[in-house]
Write a protein that holds these residues in place. Structure first.
Motif, mmCIF file in Angstrom:
data_model
loop_
_atom_site.group_PDB
_atom_site.id
_atom_site.type_symbol
_atom_site.label_atom_id
_atom_site.label_comp_id
_atom_site.label_asym_id
_atom_site.label_seq_id
_atom_site.Cartn_x
_atom_site.Cartn_y
_atom_site.Cartn_z
ATOM 1 N N UNK A 31 0.688 -1.247 -0.146
ATOM 2 C CA UNK A 31 0.079 -0.070 0.179
ATOM 3 C C UNK A 31 1.015 1.151 -0.204
ATOM 4 N N UNK A 32 0.700 2.264 -0.925
ATOM 5 C CA UNK A 32 1.475 3.670 -0.984
ATOM 6 C C UNK A 32 0.973 4.255 0.252
ATOM 7 N N UNK A 33 1.858 5.055 0.791
ATOM 8 C CA UNK A 33 1.413 5.926 2.084
ATOM 9 C C UNK A 33 2.470 7.083 2.189
ATOM 10 N N UNK A 34 2.062 8.275 2.689
ATOM 11 C CA UNK A 34 2.990 9.218 3.247
ATOM 12 C C UNK A 34 2.968 9.267 4.698
ATOM 13 N N UNK A 35 4.237 9.319 5.227
ATOM 14 C CA UNK A 35 4.463 9.363 6.668
ATOM 15 C C UNK A 35 4.198 10.668 7.165
ATOM 16 N N UNK A 36 3.466 10.578 8.128
ATOM 17 C CA UNK A 36 3.155 12.191 8.811
ATOM 18 C C UNK A 36 3.580 12.396 10.098
ATOM 19 N N UNK A 37 3.816 11.239 10.801
ATOM 20 C CA UNK A 37 4.520 11.189 12.206
ATOM 21 C C UNK A 37 5.168 10.056 12.481
ATOM 22 N N UNK A 38 6.369 10.063 13.215
ATOM 23 C CA UNK A 38 6.812 8.982 13.855
ATOM 24 C C UNK A 38 7.071 9.166 15.413
ATOM 25 N N UNK A 39 6.785 8.042 16.034
ATOM 26 C CA UNK A 39 7.195 7.905 17.643
ATOM 27 C C UNK A 39 8.005 6.814 17.531
ATOM 28 N N UNK A 40 9.196 7.038 17.446
ATOM 29 C CA UNK A 40 10.204 5.772 17.597
ATOM 30 C C UNK A 40 10.335 5.065 18.939
ATOM 31 N N UNK A 41 10.184 5.867 19.787
ATOM 32 C CA UNK A 41 10.254 5.258 21.317
ATOM 33 C C UNK A 41 8.906 4.321 21.547
ATOM 34 N N UNK A 42 7.720 4.736 21.042
ATOM 35 C CA UNK A 42 6.668 3.853 21.254
ATOM 36 C C UNK A 42 6.432 2.818 20.112
ATOM 37 N N UNK A 43 7.290 2.928 19.210
ATOM 38 C CA UNK A 43 6.984 2.093 17.862
ATOM 39 C C UNK A 43 5.852 2.224 17.434
ATOM 40 N N UNK A 44 5.405 3.535 16.981
ATOM 41 C CA UNK A 44 4.117 4.062 16.160
ATOM 42 C C UNK A 44 4.593 4.918 15.035
ATOM 43 N N UNK A 45 3.891 4.666 14.048
ATOM 44 C CA UNK A 45 3.884 5.731 12.686
ATOM 45 C C UNK A 45 2.431 5.921 12.501
ATOM 46 N N UNK A 46 2.319 7.179 12.027
ATOM 47 C CA UNK A 46 1.121 7.873 11.514
ATOM 48 C C UNK A 46 1.297 7.793 9.950
ATOM 49 N N UNK A 47 0.527 7.432 9.235
ATOM 50 C CA UNK A 47 0.406 7.011 8.099
ATOM 51 C C UNK A 47 -0.942 7.874 7.308
ATOM 52 N N UNK A 48 -0.675 8.772 6.210
ATOM 53 C CA UNK A 48 -1.874 8.885 4.862
ATOM 54 C C UNK A 48 -1.731 7.747 4.202
ATOM 55 N N UNK A 49 -2.455 6.879 4.217
ATOM 56 C CA UNK A 49 -2.572 5.674 3.099
ATOM 57 C C UNK A 49 -3.613 5.484 2.211
ATOM 58 N N UNK A 50 -3.226 4.773 1.179
ATOM 59 C CA UNK A 50 -4.281 4.476 0.370
ATOM 60 C C UNK A 50 -5.089 3.159 0.947
ATOM 61 N N UNK A 51 -6.189 2.843 0.060
ATOM 62 C CA UNK A 51 -6.884 1.451 0.391
ATOM 63 C C UNK A 51 -6.001 0.310 0.817
#
Length: 102
Positions: A31-51
């Motif tokens: 799935x193609x996506x754009x990275x919006x935010x990264x929380x390395x310590x929590x192991x989380x990533x915010x993505x604007x993603x396709x279907x």
């Protein structure tokens, strides 16, 4: 009571078969996506993603848990990426990520 057309039934069946096939052979759709935010310590990533067909999820922006924090190494906010995501024990989990030139 609602009425299902042949096209609606065919679309639902196709989506279900794609999802089942993806899980049956262990292959997840990319799935193609754009990275919006990264929380390395929590192991989380915010993505604007396709279907995301295997999750029956339409395009949106949301936070995902990553399978391994090391997946986030070298990834930056604004990067265009290709990801695979799977539901693991109820959590939407990023299984792989690679940068993708726009």
């Amino acid at each position: 009571m609602w009425k299902m057309t042949g096209k609606t039934l065919a679309a639902m069946l196709a989506t279900t078969l794609i999802s089942v096939a993806a899980h049956a052979d262990g292959h997840l759709p990319e799935v193609e996506a754009e990275v919006r935010r990264i929380d390395q310590n929590a192991g989380k990533i915010t993505l604007r993603h396709g279907n995301i067909p295997n999750l029956d999820m339409p395009p949106m922006t949301m936070v995902f848990q990553v399978e391994e924090k090391a997946l986030l190494d070298g990834i930056a906010v604004g990067d265009q990426v290709v990801v695979t995501i799977e539901q693991v024990e109820g959590a939407y989990t990023l299984k792989s990520i690679r940068t993708h030139a726009p």
